[in-house]
Motif scaffolding. Sequence first.
Motif, PDB file in Angstrom:
ATOM      1  N   SER A  23      31.047  43.719  50.910  1.00  0.00           N
ATOM      2  CA  SER A  23      31.858  44.591  50.074  1.00  0.00           C
ATOM      3  C   SER A  23      32.162  43.892  48.760  1.00  0.00           C
ATOM      4  O   SER A  23      32.062  42.672  48.645  1.00  0.00           O
ATOM      5  N   VAL A  24      32.514  44.687  47.790  1.00  0.00           N
ATOM      6  CA  VAL A  24      32.912  44.200  46.487  1.00  0.00           C
ATOM      7  C   VAL A  24      34.088  45.073  46.071  1.00  0.00           C
ATOM      8  O   VAL A  24      34.166  46.237  46.459  1.00  0.00           O
ATOM      9  N   TYR A  25      35.036  44.528  45.368  1.00  0.00           N
ATOM     10  CA  TYR A  25      36.149  45.366  44.933  1.00  0.00           C
ATOM     11  C   TYR A  25      36.309  45.293  43.426  1.00  0.00           C
ATOM     12  O   TYR A  25      35.880  44.355  42.765  1.00  0.00           O
ATOM     13  N   HIS A  26      36.906  46.343  42.895  1.00  0.00           N
ATOM     14  CA  HIS A  26      37.122  46.481  41.457  1.00  0.00           C
ATOM     15  C   HIS A  26      38.616  46.605  41.199  1.00  0.00           C
ATOM     16  O   HIS A  26      39.324  47.316  41.915  1.00  0.00           O
ATOM     17  N   TYR A  27      39.080  45.908  40.200  1.00  0.00           N
ATOM     18  CA  TYR A  27      40.470  46.003  39.783  1.00  0.00           C
ATOM     19  C   TYR A  27      40.479  45.987  38.260  1.00  0.00           C
ATOM     20  O   TYR A  27      40.240  44.944  37.653  1.00  0.00           O
ATOM     21  N   GLY A  28      40.715  47.158  37.671  1.00  0.00           N
ATOM     22  CA  GLY A  28      40.653  47.247  36.222  1.00  0.00           C
ATOM     23  C   GLY A  28      39.261  46.904  35.740  1.00  0.00           C
ATOM     24  O   GLY A  28      38.278  47.478  36.209  1.00  0.00           O
ATOM     25  N   PHE A  29      39.138  45.950  34.825  1.00  0.00           N
ATOM     26  CA  PHE A  29      37.829  45.548  34.329  1.00  0.00           C
ATOM     27  C   PHE A  29      37.193  44.450  35.178  1.00  0.00           C
ATOM     28  O   PHE A  29      36.059  44.051  34.954  1.00  0.00           O
ATOM     29  N   PHE A  30      37.914  43.967  36.177  1.00  0.00           N
ATOM     30  CA  PHE A  30      37.419  42.869  37.011  1.00  0.00           C
ATOM     31  C   PHE A  30      36.641  43.414  38.207  1.00  0.00           C
ATOM     32  O   PHE A  30      37.069  44.358  38.867  1.00  0.00           O
ATOM     33  N   THR A  31      35.507  42.804  38.493  1.00  0.00           N
ATOM     34  CA  THR A  31      34.735  43.088  39.700  1.00  0.00           C
ATOM     35  C   THR A  31      34.588  41.780  40.466  1.00  0.00           C
ATOM     36  O   THR A  31      34.184  40.771  39.896  1.00  0.00           O
ATOM     37  N   SER A  32      34.938  41.822  41.734  1.00  0.00           N
ATOM     38  CA  SER A  32      34.886  40.603  42.545  1.00  0.00           C
ATOM     39  C   SER A  32      33.449  40.216  42.868  1.00  0.00           C
ATOM     40  O   SER A  32      32.516  40.991  42.651  1.00  0.00           O
ATOM     41  N   ALA A  33      33.305  39.054  43.425  1.00  0.00           N
ATOM     42  CA  ALA A  33      32.027  38.634  43.983  1.00  0.00           C
ATOM     43  C   ALA A  33      31.785  39.455  45.259  1.00  0.00           C
ATOM     44  O   ALA A  33      32.700  40.074  45.806  1.00  0.00           O
ATOM     45  N   TRP A  34      30.549  39.459  45.728  1.00  0.00           N
ATOM     46  CA  TRP A  34      30.224  40.149  46.982  1.00  0.00           C
ATOM     47  C   TRP A  34      30.720  39.302  48.142  1.00  0.00           C
ATOM     48  O   TRP A  34      30.425  38.109  48.228  1.00  0.00           O
TER      49      TRP A  34
END
Length: 136
Positions: free
Chosen positions: A94-105
Amino acid sequence: QASRAPSDSKVFGMVRAALALAALASTAMAHKEWDPSALLSIDKLGEVEQVFLNFLEDPTQMRVAWVTDAESASDVQFGTSPTSLTQSATGNSSVYHYGFFTSAWQHFATMEGLSTASTYYYRVGDASTGSCPPPQ
């Protein structure tokens, strides 16, 4: 002409590069040396990082979690010999998005059928694309 904001992946890459540089600077100051070749690894897409093993309630199972900076298979190969990883497990990512930030997988898989008091070797990632590190 309006300027365009960098894409999420570029922002993530820039943040990651800044963190890597900070870590290198910290190491250099602690050891009074700096090796610029260490920077070469920060752009290897799909490289497996941060592998964690978790005990589960069932002693014949163990959960493996790891991180990659690109989407890849969530496969674990394991066995009692580093040259014969005869068992495998496929998990989820999974990957998550918060505002302009996208996490690593973030990848998770559960090894099952383990024998207690035995040593196991494993590798995680996508063996078909070469992102798997050697057995550990």
